[in-house]
Scaffold this motif. Structure first.
Motif, PDB file in Angstrom:
ATOM      1  N   VAL A 131       0.820  -1.212   0.000  1.00 10.32           N
ATOM      2  CA  VAL A 131       0.000   0.000   0.000  1.00 10.32           C
ATOM      3  C   VAL A 131       0.853   1.262   0.000  1.00 10.32           C
ATOM      4  CG1 VAL A 131      -0.159   0.101   2.519  1.00 10.32           C
ATOM      5  CG2 VAL A 131      -1.987   1.080   1.125  1.00 10.32           C
ATOM      6  N   GLN A 132       2.090   1.180   0.495  1.00 12.35           N
ATOM      7  CA  GLN A 132       2.934   2.378   0.560  1.00 12.35           C
ATOM      8  C   GLN A 132       3.229   2.952  -0.827  1.00 12.35           C
ATOM      9  OE1 GLN A 132       3.455  -0.409   2.157  1.00 12.35           O
ATOM     10  NE2 GLN A 132       3.573   0.064   4.341  1.00 12.35           N
ATOM     11  N   ILE A 133       3.156   2.124  -1.862  1.00 13.55           N
ATOM     12  CA  ILE A 133       3.480   2.604  -3.207  1.00 13.55           C
ATOM     13  C   ILE A 133       2.438   3.588  -3.714  1.00 13.55           C
ATOM     14  CG2 ILE A 133       3.712   1.867  -5.623  1.00 13.55           C
ATOM     15  CD1 ILE A 133       5.155  -0.576  -4.671  1.00 13.55           C
ATOM     16  N   TYR A 134       1.154   3.313  -3.404  1.00 15.01           N
ATOM     17  CA  TYR A 134       0.095   4.181  -3.933  1.00 15.01           C
ATOM     18  C   TYR A 134      -0.586   4.994  -2.830  1.00 15.01           C
ATOM     19  CZ  TYR A 134      -2.615   0.034  -2.548  1.00 15.01           C
ATOM     20  OH  TYR A 134      -3.139  -1.021  -1.855  1.00 15.01           O
ATOM     21  N   ILE A 135       0.089   5.220  -1.715  1.00 21.34           N
ATOM     22  CA  ILE A 135      -0.537   5.922  -0.599  1.00 21.34           C
ATOM     23  C   ILE A 135      -0.780   7.394  -0.933  1.00 21.34           C
ATOM     24  CG2 ILE A 135       1.688   6.430   0.478  1.00 21.34           C
ATOM     25  CD1 ILE A 135      -1.713   5.773   2.178  1.00 21.34           C
ATOM     26  N   ILE A 136       0.089   8.041  -1.720  1.00 22.35           N
ATOM     27  CA  ILE A 136      -0.103   9.468  -2.040  1.00 22.35           C
ATOM     28  C   ILE A 136      -1.335   9.679  -2.915  1.00 22.35           C
ATOM     29  CG2 ILE A 136       0.912  11.463  -3.189  1.00 22.35           C
ATOM     30  CD1 ILE A 136       3.643  10.556  -2.222  1.00 22.35           C
ATOM     31  N   PRO A 137      -1.491   8.962  -4.042  1.00 28.18           N
ATOM     32  CA  PRO A 137      -2.740   9.153  -4.806  1.00 28.18           C
ATOM     33  C   PRO A 137      -3.978   8.721  -4.025  1.00 28.18           C
ATOM     34  CG  PRO A 137      -1.415   7.370  -5.728  1.00 28.18           C
ATOM     35  CD  PRO A 137      -0.557   8.083  -4.763  1.00 28.18           C
ATOM     36  N   LEU A 138      -3.849   7.698  -3.196  1.00 27.52           N
ATOM     37  CA  LEU A 138      -4.988   7.283  -2.381  1.00 27.52           C
ATOM     38  C   LEU A 138      -5.369   8.373  -1.389  1.00 27.52           C
ATOM     39  CD1 LEU A 138      -7.006   5.107  -1.493  1.00 27.52           C
ATOM     40  CD2 LEU A 138      -5.234   4.184   0.017  1.00 27.52           C
ATOM     41  N   VAL A 142      -9.004  10.343  -1.163  1.00 27.95           N
ATOM     42  CA  VAL A 142      -9.797  10.375   0.070  1.00 27.95           C
ATOM     43  C   VAL A 142     -10.087  11.807   0.502  1.00 27.95           C
ATOM     44  CG1 VAL A 142      -9.753   9.810   2.536  1.00 27.95           C
ATOM     45  CG2 VAL A 142      -9.042   8.099   0.857  1.00 27.95           C
ATOM     46  N   VAL A 143      -9.081  12.670   0.416  1.00 23.21           N
ATOM     47  CA  VAL A 143      -9.273  14.068   0.809  1.00 23.21           C
ATOM     48  C   VAL A 143     -10.214  14.784  -0.151  1.00 23.21           C
ATOM     49  CG1 VAL A 143      -8.120  16.282   1.112  1.00 23.21           C
ATOM     50  CG2 VAL A 143      -7.073  14.205   2.023  1.00 23.21           C
ATOM     51  N   LYS A 144     -10.044  14.561  -1.455  1.00 23.65           N
ATOM     52  CA  LYS A 144     -10.898  15.216  -2.447  1.00 23.65           C
ATOM     53  C   LYS A 144     -12.360  14.799  -2.281  1.00 23.65           C
ATOM     54  CE  LYS A 144      -7.895  17.605  -4.945  1.00 23.65           C
ATOM     55  NZ  LYS A 144      -7.984  19.086  -5.101  1.00 23.65           N
ATOM     56  N   LEU A 145     -12.595  13.553  -1.923  1.00 23.32           N
ATOM     57  CA  LEU A 145     -13.965  13.062  -1.722  1.00 23.32           C
ATOM     58  C   LEU A 145     -14.490  13.363  -0.320  1.00 23.32           C
ATOM     59  CD1 LEU A 145     -13.774   9.588  -3.508  1.00 23.32           C
ATOM     60  CD2 LEU A 145     -14.772  11.708  -4.369  1.00 23.32           C
ATOM     61  N   LEU A 152     -16.284   5.549   5.753  1.00 25.95           N
ATOM     62  CA  LEU A 152     -16.063   5.178   4.355  1.00 25.95           C
ATOM     63  C   LEU A 152     -14.622   5.418   3.923  1.00 25.95           C
ATOM     64  CD1 LEU A 152     -19.295   6.423   2.522  1.00 25.95           C
ATOM     65  CD2 LEU A 152     -18.581   4.065   2.949  1.00 25.95           C
ATOM     66  N   GLY A 153     -13.953   6.364   4.573  1.00 21.45           N
ATOM     67  CA  GLY A 153     -12.557   6.620   4.253  1.00 21.45           C
ATOM     68  C   GLY A 153     -11.659   5.452   4.590  1.00 21.45           C
ATOM     69  N   LEU A 154     -12.111   4.551   5.443  1.00 19.96           N
ATOM     70  CA  LEU A 154     -11.374   3.331   5.748  1.00 19.96           C
ATOM     71  C   LEU A 154     -11.990   2.119   5.062  1.00 19.96           C
ATOM     72  CD1 LEU A 154     -10.619   3.759   9.566  1.00 19.96           C
ATOM     73  CD2 LEU A 154      -9.102   4.202   7.634  1.00 19.96           C
ATOM     74  N   PHE A 229      -5.662   8.609   7.680  1.00 18.74           N
ATOM     75  CA  PHE A 229      -6.970   9.140   7.304  1.00 18.74           C
ATOM     76  C   PHE A 229      -7.837   9.560   8.488  1.00 18.74           C
ATOM     77  CE2 PHE A 229      -6.573   6.164   3.464  1.00 18.74           C
ATOM     78  CZ  PHE A 229      -5.860   7.117   2.769  1.00 18.74           C
ATOM     79  N   ILE A 230      -7.513   9.117   9.696  1.00 23.68           N
ATOM     80  CA  ILE A 230      -8.351   9.417  10.857  1.00 23.68           C
ATOM     81  C   ILE A 230      -7.587  10.343  11.798  1.00 23.68           C
ATOM     82  CG2 ILE A 230      -9.609   8.482  12.821  1.00 23.68           C
ATOM     83  CD1 ILE A 230     -10.843   7.774  10.146  1.00 23.68           C
TER      84      ILE A 230
END
Length: 290
Positions: A131-138, A142-145, A152-154, A229-230
Protein backbone atom coordinates in the motif's frame (compact mmCIF):
# COMPACT_ATOMS: atom_id res chain seq x y z
CA UNK A 1 4.32 -63.45 -2.77
CA UNK A 2 4.46 -64.90 0.76
CA UNK A 3 2.50 -62.94 3.36
CA UNK A 4 3.79 -62.66 6.91
CA UNK A 5 1.90 -64.42 9.71
CA UNK A 6 -0.12 -62.16 12.04
CA UNK A 7 2.48 -62.38 14.81
CA UNK A 8 5.62 -62.53 12.69
CA UNK A 9 8.63 -60.30 13.54
CA UNK A 10 7.94 -58.19 10.46
CA UNK A 11 4.44 -57.44 11.70
CA UNK A 12 5.86 -56.43 15.09
CA UNK A 13 8.33 -54.03 13.48
CA UNK A 14 5.48 -52.53 11.47
CA UNK A 15 3.42 -51.92 14.60
CA UNK A 16 6.45 -50.48 16.38
CA UNK A 17 7.14 -48.11 13.50
CA UNK A 18 3.51 -47.02 13.52
CA UNK A 19 3.65 -46.31 17.26
CA UNK A 20 6.91 -44.36 16.90
CA UNK A 21 5.44 -42.32 14.07
CA UNK A 22 2.34 -41.61 16.16
CA UNK A 23 4.40 -40.50 19.16
CA UNK A 24 6.56 -38.23 16.98
CA UNK A 25 3.46 -36.70 15.44
CA UNK A 26 1.98 -35.88 18.84
CA UNK A 27 5.34 -34.54 20.00
CA UNK A 28 5.62 -32.20 17.02
CA UNK A 29 2.00 -31.06 17.46
CA UNK A 30 2.68 -30.42 21.16
CA UNK A 31 5.74 -28.31 20.35
CA UNK A 32 3.81 -26.29 17.78
CA UNK A 33 0.92 -25.81 20.23
CA UNK A 34 3.28 -24.58 22.93
CA UNK A 35 5.03 -22.28 20.44
CA UNK A 36 1.71 -20.70 19.46
CA UNK A 37 0.14 -20.59 22.94
CA UNK A 38 3.21 -19.37 24.86
CA UNK A 39 2.86 -15.65 23.93
CA UNK A 40 -0.83 -15.69 24.93
CA UNK A 41 0.01 -17.36 28.25
CA UNK A 42 2.64 -14.72 29.00
CA UNK A 43 0.16 -12.02 27.97
CA UNK A 44 -2.47 -13.47 30.32
CA UNK A 45 -0.06 -13.82 33.24
CA UNK A 46 1.26 -10.27 32.77
CA UNK A 47 -2.25 -8.81 32.62
CA UNK A 48 -3.10 -10.25 36.05
CA UNK A 49 -0.07 -8.89 37.92
CA UNK A 50 0.63 -5.69 39.75
CA UNK A 51 3.26 -3.34 38.35
CA UNK A 52 5.76 -4.41 41.03
CA UNK A 53 5.24 -8.14 40.44
CA UNK A 54 5.61 -7.68 36.71
CA UNK A 55 8.88 -5.76 36.99
CA UNK A 56 10.25 -8.25 39.53
CA UNK A 57 9.46 -11.43 37.56
CA UNK A 58 7.51 -10.87 34.34
CA UNK A 59 7.34 -14.59 33.40
CA UNK A 60 6.08 -16.03 36.67
CA UNK A 61 2.52 -17.08 37.49
CA UNK A 62 0.63 -14.24 39.25
CA UNK A 63 0.27 -14.95 42.96
CA UNK A 64 -2.71 -12.61 43.46
CA UNK A 65 -4.78 -11.90 40.32
CA UNK A 66 -5.36 -8.18 39.72
CA UNK A 67 -8.57 -8.06 37.69
CA UNK A 68 -8.69 -4.30 38.11
CA UNK A 69 -6.25 -4.14 35.19
CA UNK A 70 -9.12 -5.18 32.92
CA UNK A 71 -11.42 -2.57 34.47
CA UNK A 72 -8.75 0.03 33.75
CA UNK A 73 -8.38 -1.23 30.17
CA UNK A 74 -12.12 -1.09 29.62
CA UNK A 75 -12.67 2.39 31.06
CA UNK A 76 -9.49 4.48 30.89
CA UNK A 77 -8.40 3.22 27.47
CA UNK A 78 -11.94 3.75 26.08
CA UNK A 79 -12.05 0.21 24.71
CA UNK A 80 -15.85 0.25 24.01
CA UNK A 81 -15.65 3.31 21.73
CA UNK A 82 -12.65 2.08 19.77
CA UNK A 83 -14.06 -1.44 19.55
CA UNK A 84 -17.33 -0.15 18.13
CA UNK A 85 -15.49 1.86 15.47
CA UNK A 86 -13.36 -1.12 14.50
CA UNK A 87 -16.38 -3.44 14.47
CA UNK A 88 -18.27 -1.12 12.11
CA UNK A 89 -15.32 -0.72 9.76
CA UNK A 90 -14.31 -4.40 9.78
CA UNK A 91 -17.88 -5.75 9.39
CA UNK A 92 -18.70 -3.37 6.53
CA UNK A 93 -15.40 -4.25 4.84
CA UNK A 94 -16.19 -7.97 5.08
CA UNK A 95 -19.70 -7.57 3.63
CA UNK A 96 -18.57 -5.34 0.77
CA UNK A 97 -15.58 -7.56 -0.02
CA UNK A 98 -17.73 -10.71 -0.08
CA UNK A 99 -20.32 -9.11 -2.36
CA UNK A 100 -17.79 -7.76 -4.86
CA UNK A 101 -15.34 -10.66 -4.80
CA UNK A 102 -17.97 -13.41 -5.07
CA UNK A 103 -19.79 -11.84 -8.03
CA UNK A 104 -16.58 -10.87 -9.85
CA UNK A 105 -15.06 -14.32 -9.33
CA UNK A 106 -18.21 -16.05 -10.55
CA UNK A 107 -18.15 -13.97 -13.71
CA UNK A 108 -14.44 -14.64 -14.29
CA UNK A 109 -14.99 -18.36 -13.68
CA UNK A 110 -18.16 -18.93 -15.73
CA UNK A 111 -17.82 -16.52 -18.66
CA UNK A 112 -15.13 -16.44 -21.30
CA UNK A 113 -14.65 -12.95 -22.73
CA UNK A 114 -11.86 -10.88 -24.16
CA UNK A 115 -9.73 -9.40 -21.40
CA UNK A 116 -11.07 -11.73 -18.70
CA UNK A 117 -7.71 -13.39 -18.13
CA UNK A 118 -5.99 -10.00 -18.03
CA UNK A 119 -8.45 -8.79 -15.37
CA UNK A 120 -7.78 -11.87 -13.25
CA UNK A 121 -4.01 -11.51 -13.62
CA UNK A 122 -4.36 -7.87 -12.56
CA UNK A 123 -5.92 -9.01 -9.29
CA UNK A 124 -3.05 -11.46 -8.78
CA UNK A 125 -0.51 -8.73 -9.51
CA UNK A 126 -2.10 -6.45 -6.91
CA UNK A 127 -1.30 -9.07 -4.25
CA UNK A 128 2.38 -8.17 -4.60
CA UNK A 129 2.03 -4.37 -4.46
CA UNK A 130 2.31 -2.83 -0.95
CA UNK A 131 0.00 0.00 0.00
CA UNK A 132 2.93 2.38 0.56
CA UNK A 133 3.48 2.60 -3.21
CA UNK A 134 0.09 4.18 -3.93
CA UNK A 135 -0.54 5.92 -0.60
CA UNK A 136 -0.10 9.47 -2.04
CA UNK A 137 -2.74 9.15 -4.81
CA UNK A 138 -4.99 7.28 -2.38
CA UNK A 139 -4.65 10.10 0.16
CA UNK A 140 -5.49 12.70 -2.51
CA UNK A 141 -8.60 10.74 -3.53
CA UNK A 142 -9.80 10.37 0.07
CA UNK A 143 -9.27 14.07 0.81
CA UNK A 144 -10.90 15.22 -2.45
CA UNK A 145 -13.96 13.06 -1.72
CA UNK A 146 -14.06 14.39 1.87
CA UNK A 147 -13.85 10.89 3.32
CA UNK A 148 -11.18 11.65 5.95
CA UNK A 149 -12.44 11.15 9.51
CA UNK A 150 -15.22 9.04 8.05
CA UNK A 151 -15.97 5.33 8.16
CA UNK A 152 -16.06 5.18 4.36
CA UNK A 153 -12.56 6.62 4.25
CA UNK A 154 -11.37 3.33 5.75
CA UNK A 155 -14.00 0.88 4.47
CA UNK A 156 -13.42 1.62 0.77
CA UNK A 157 -9.58 1.39 0.87
CA UNK A 158 -9.75 -1.71 3.08
CA UNK A 159 -12.15 -3.34 0.62
CA UNK A 160 -9.91 -2.46 -2.31
CA UNK A 161 -6.95 -3.96 -0.49
CA UNK A 162 -8.86 -7.15 0.39
CA UNK A 163 -10.28 -7.81 -3.08
CA UNK A 164 -7.18 -9.33 -4.76
CA UNK A 165 -6.84 -12.18 -2.25
CA UNK A 166 -10.61 -12.64 -2.04
CA UNK A 167 -10.99 -12.86 -5.83
CA UNK A 168 -8.13 -15.34 -6.02
CA UNK A 169 -9.69 -17.61 -3.37
CA UNK A 170 -13.22 -17.39 -4.77
CA UNK A 171 -12.08 -17.95 -8.36
CA UNK A 172 -10.04 -21.00 -7.35
CA UNK A 173 -13.02 -22.42 -5.46
CA UNK A 174 -15.53 -21.76 -8.26
CA UNK A 175 -13.22 -23.34 -10.84
CA UNK A 176 -13.11 -26.50 -8.73
CA UNK A 177 -16.90 -26.89 -8.65
CA UNK A 178 -18.39 -29.25 -11.26
CA UNK A 179 -19.64 -27.33 -14.28
CA UNK A 180 -22.68 -29.64 -14.39
CA UNK A 181 -24.15 -27.85 -11.36
CA UNK A 182 -24.66 -24.61 -13.26
CA UNK A 183 -25.70 -26.49 -16.41
CA UNK A 184 -28.41 -28.35 -14.49
CA UNK A 185 -29.67 -25.10 -12.97
CA UNK A 186 -29.78 -23.50 -16.41
CA UNK A 187 -31.76 -26.43 -17.81
CA UNK A 188 -34.25 -26.01 -14.94
CA UNK A 189 -34.86 -22.44 -16.07
CA UNK A 190 -32.49 -20.48 -13.82
CA UNK A 191 -30.58 -17.57 -15.22
CA UNK A 192 -26.99 -17.02 -14.11
CA UNK A 193 -28.02 -14.75 -11.24
CA UNK A 194 -30.45 -17.30 -9.78
CA UNK A 195 -27.96 -20.12 -10.31
CA UNK A 196 -25.36 -18.06 -8.48
CA UNK A 197 -27.70 -17.30 -5.57
CA UNK A 198 -29.39 -20.68 -5.14
CA UNK A 199 -26.73 -23.16 -6.29
CA UNK A 200 -23.23 -21.70 -6.07
CA UNK A 201 -23.44 -19.56 -2.92
CA UNK A 202 -24.83 -22.36 -0.67
CA UNK A 203 -21.90 -24.53 -1.77
CA UNK A 204 -19.43 -21.70 -1.19
CA UNK A 205 -19.90 -21.43 2.59
CA UNK A 206 -16.38 -22.72 3.37
CA UNK A 207 -14.66 -20.17 1.14
CA UNK A 208 -17.01 -17.41 2.34
CA UNK A 209 -15.93 -18.17 5.92
CA UNK A 210 -12.26 -18.22 4.91
CA UNK A 211 -12.44 -14.88 3.12
CA UNK A 212 -14.50 -13.40 5.97
CA UNK A 213 -11.87 -14.30 8.56
CA UNK A 214 -8.93 -13.04 6.50
CA UNK A 215 -10.73 -9.80 5.67
CA UNK A 216 -12.01 -9.19 9.20
CA UNK A 217 -8.61 -9.76 10.80
CA UNK A 218 -6.90 -7.55 8.22
CA UNK A 219 -9.37 -4.69 8.71
CA UNK A 220 -9.39 -5.09 12.50
CA UNK A 221 -5.61 -4.94 12.85
CA UNK A 222 -4.89 -2.31 10.16
CA UNK A 223 -3.04 0.71 11.51
CA UNK A 224 -1.19 2.51 8.70
CA UNK A 225 -4.20 3.82 6.73
CA UNK A 226 -6.13 4.60 9.91
CA UNK A 227 -3.21 6.71 11.14
CA UNK A 228 -3.23 8.73 7.90
CA UNK A 229 -6.97 9.14 7.30
CA UNK A 230 -8.35 9.42 10.86
CA UNK A 231 -7.55 12.48 12.97
CA UNK A 232 -10.73 12.71 15.06
CA UNK A 233 -10.22 10.71 18.31
CA UNK A 234 -13.90 9.77 18.31
CA UNK A 235 -13.48 8.01 14.95
CA UNK A 236 -10.29 6.16 15.84
CA UNK A 237 -10.20 2.39 15.37
CA UNK A 238 -8.92 0.12 18.11
CA UNK A 239 -5.22 -0.12 17.05
CA UNK A 240 -5.04 3.64 16.46
CA UNK A 241 -6.86 4.52 19.69
CA UNK A 242 -4.71 2.22 21.83
CA UNK A 243 -1.51 3.53 20.28
CA UNK A 244 -2.50 7.13 20.94
CA UNK A 245 -3.59 6.32 24.50
CA UNK A 246 -0.38 4.59 25.59
CA UNK A 247 1.97 6.95 23.74
CA UNK A 248 0.44 9.95 25.52
CA UNK A 249 1.17 8.44 28.94
CA UNK A 250 4.31 9.42 30.77
CA UNK A 251 5.19 5.80 31.54
CA UNK A 252 4.07 2.42 30.23
CA UNK A 253 2.15 0.32 32.74
CA UNK A 254 2.71 -3.14 31.33
CA UNK A 255 -0.03 -5.07 33.23
CA UNK A 256 -2.67 -2.59 32.02
CA UNK A 257 -1.16 -2.70 28.54
CA UNK A 258 -1.32 -6.52 28.45
CA UNK A 259 -4.92 -6.45 29.70
CA UNK A 260 -5.83 -3.98 26.97
CA UNK A 261 -4.21 -6.14 24.30
CA UNK A 262 -6.10 -9.22 25.48
CA UNK A 263 -9.40 -7.36 25.41
CA UNK A 264 -8.65 -6.03 21.93
CA UNK A 265 -8.05 -9.47 20.40
CA UNK A 266 -11.23 -10.92 21.92
CA UNK A 267 -13.51 -10.16 18.92
CA UNK A 268 -11.05 -11.82 16.53
CA UNK A 269 -11.03 -14.99 18.63
CA UNK A 270 -14.85 -14.99 18.74
CA UNK A 271 -15.13 -14.62 14.95
CA UNK A 272 -12.65 -17.45 14.40
CA UNK A 273 -14.39 -19.79 16.85
CA UNK A 274 -17.72 -19.17 15.13
CA UNK A 275 -16.31 -19.87 11.66
CA UNK A 276 -13.49 -22.31 12.39
CA UNK A 277 -15.05 -25.40 10.79
CA UNK A 278 -15.96 -23.58 7.62
CA UNK A 279 -12.55 -21.88 7.67
CA UNK A 280 -10.66 -25.19 7.81
CA UNK A 281 -12.88 -26.61 5.06
CA UNK A 282 -12.23 -23.53 2.96
CA UNK A 283 -8.45 -23.90 3.26
CA UNK A 284 -8.64 -27.29 1.55
CA UNK A 285 -11.40 -26.32 -0.90
CA UNK A 286 -10.42 -26.79 -4.49
CA UNK A 287 -7.52 -29.11 -3.66
CA UNK A 288 -9.43 -32.01 -5.22
CA UNK A 289 -11.85 -31.50 -8.08
CA UNK A 290 -15.29 -33.03 -7.72
Amino acid sequence: MVSLPPHSPGSGYSRLGHQISKVLSYLILGIVLFWVAYPFIILLYGSLKSEGDFLTNPLSVPTVPHFENYVYAWNAAQIPKYTLNSAIVASATVLLTLALAATASYGLSQFRFRGGRLIYLSFILLLTIPVQIYIIPLYIIVVKLRLADNYLGLILPYTAGSLPLAVFLFRTYFDALPAELVDAARIDGCNHLRAFRHVILPLARPIIATVSIFTFVGAWNEFFLALIFIHDPNMATLPLGLQAFFVNQYQTQFPQLFATLLVSIGPIVVVYLLLQRQFIAGLTAGAVRG
